[in-house]
Design an enzyme around this catalytic site. Structure first.
Site, short mmCIF file in Angstrom:
data_model
loop_
_atom_site.label_atom_id
_atom_site.label_comp_id
_atom_site.label_asym_id
_atom_site.label_seq_id
_atom_site.Cartn_x
_atom_site.Cartn_y
_atom_site.Cartn_z
N ASP A 204 -67.52 69.12 -10.44
CA ASP A 204 -66.84 69.97 -11.43
C ASP A 204 -65.80 69.12 -12.16
OD1 ASP A 204 -66.31 72.31 -12.81
OD2 ASP A 204 -64.84 73.02 -11.35
N ASN A 209 -59.48 69.37 -13.74
CA ASN A 209 -59.47 68.87 -12.36
C ASN A 209 -59.07 67.41 -12.29
OD1 ASN A 209 -60.15 71.25 -11.03
ND2 ASN A 209 -62.34 70.91 -11.26
N ASP A 221 -59.47 69.15 -6.43
CA ASP A 221 -60.40 70.28 -6.29
C ASP A 221 -61.85 69.82 -6.19
OD1 ASP A 221 -61.52 72.72 -6.06
OD2 ASP A 221 -60.98 73.44 -8.05
#
Length: 330
Positions: A204, A209, A221
């Site tokens: 992701d 992030n 994360d």
């Protein structure tokens, strides 16, 4: 996931969070800030005479303990190679996955920073370097507990859920017909890429992030870490709809990346397919979480006729994008 099974997650209170942190021997000073997170619940908790901690409470039913611990272990492997990741703090007994009452949680050091400037060639080059080093670690062994990013879980399962329970009847035929074409287009992209290797990736890797600090990208994360092609961590760094702009961005990222790791150019056939899968999966994620009271409050626009109409238009654009030649390495 049913509301009944998840209800304790929704009933988290500041007192419960503070009690959980203090159960590890910390002394909280009463400062408490809920951070922007929906899949899990994440809080900044102030400590007496020390830097605040980040407490992440895991959504019940999302990952097993073994899958969470595999994510943590990946972070530790990266940190051991002096890579800029924010890894969980181990307790005095060496545990990273912690328990308090019915909750599972982890503690992290607070790390400040700002989002990278994805229009800045220097930032893109540095991100490519860092991800090249990440992937050297990611390819040393596979995940055995965490799933892979594949057409079934991100595409077919998502489409089946939306078509069955969410798409308005007035748009169902248009959606299901388009979905068949999208799945066919995705399969064509995968066949063009041929036998691409999957490795452990962040999964992701968007700007939210990544915390840019002291000229270094700090990655946070890893909750979506999976087995996937390496390009999954690269394509989200390409911004805008202009092909020439994306080509220039790709060149900077890959130039940095290949200082440390090889990049298989066949993976570029997957960029638009992976983007399409992410779009399908995102709508299905919202649908799966619609019984969580936080979602209708925060995503008021979801599950309206207008939303689904716009979603179909965006997916049609993606179908066209998959039919274009892929980006190339300069």
């Amino acid at each position: 996931m049913s509301t009944t099974n998840s209800q304790p997650f929704y009933q988290l209170t500041p007192d419960t969070v503070i009690d959980a942190v203090e159960s590890l021997g910390y002394w909280c000073d009463g400062r408490f800030l809920e951070l922007n997170s929906y899949e899990n619940r994440v809080y900044q908790v102030g400590l007496e005479d020390d830097t605040p901690l980040i407490a992440k409470f895991y959504r019940p039913g999302r990952w097993s303990d073994a899958q969470i611990l595999e994510e943590h272990q990946f972070c530790y492997e990266l940190a051991e190679q002096e890579l800029p990741v924010v890894a969980p703090i181990r307790s005095e007994s060496g545990e990273s996955l912690l328990h308090f009452k019915d909750y599972r949680f982890a503690l992290y050091p607070r790390r400040g920073g700002r989002a990278p400037e994805l229009a800045d060639p220097d930032h893109l080059f540095r991100l490519g370097q860092t991800l090249g080093r990440f992937h050297l670690v990611g390819q040393t062994r596979p995940f055995t507990e965490r799933p892979a990013l594949d057409i079934r879980s991100y595409g077919i399962d998502s489409i089946e859920l939306i078509a069955r329970d969410f798409i308005p009847s007035s748009l169902r035929d248009a959606y299901t017909s388009l979905a068949e074409d999208l799945l066919s287009g995705i399969e064509v992209c995968y066949r063009a890429a041929r036998d691409i290797r999957s490795i452990r990736v962040h999964g992701d890797c968007h700007g939210g992030n990544i915390l840019w600090r002291d000229d270094t990208p700090n990655f946070v994360d890893f909750d979506d870490a999976r087995m996937a092609p390496a390009v999954q961590d690269l394509w989200m760094l390409l911004t805008g709809d202009d092909r020439q702009q994306q080509q220039l961005q790709l060149s900077e990222v890959i130039e940095g990346y290949t200082e440390f790791a090889e990049f298989d150019p066949r993976e570029l056939h997957l960029v638009e397919a992976l983007r399409t899968l992410r779009m399908l999966h995102y709508s299905a994620w919202l649908a799966r979480r619609w019984d969580d009271p936080a979602f209708p409050r925060s995503f008021t626009w979801f599950n309206t006729e207008r939303y689904w109409g716009e979603h179909i238009l965006q997916l049609r654009e993606q179908l066209a994008a998959m039919q274009e030649p892929p980006l190339t390495l300069l």
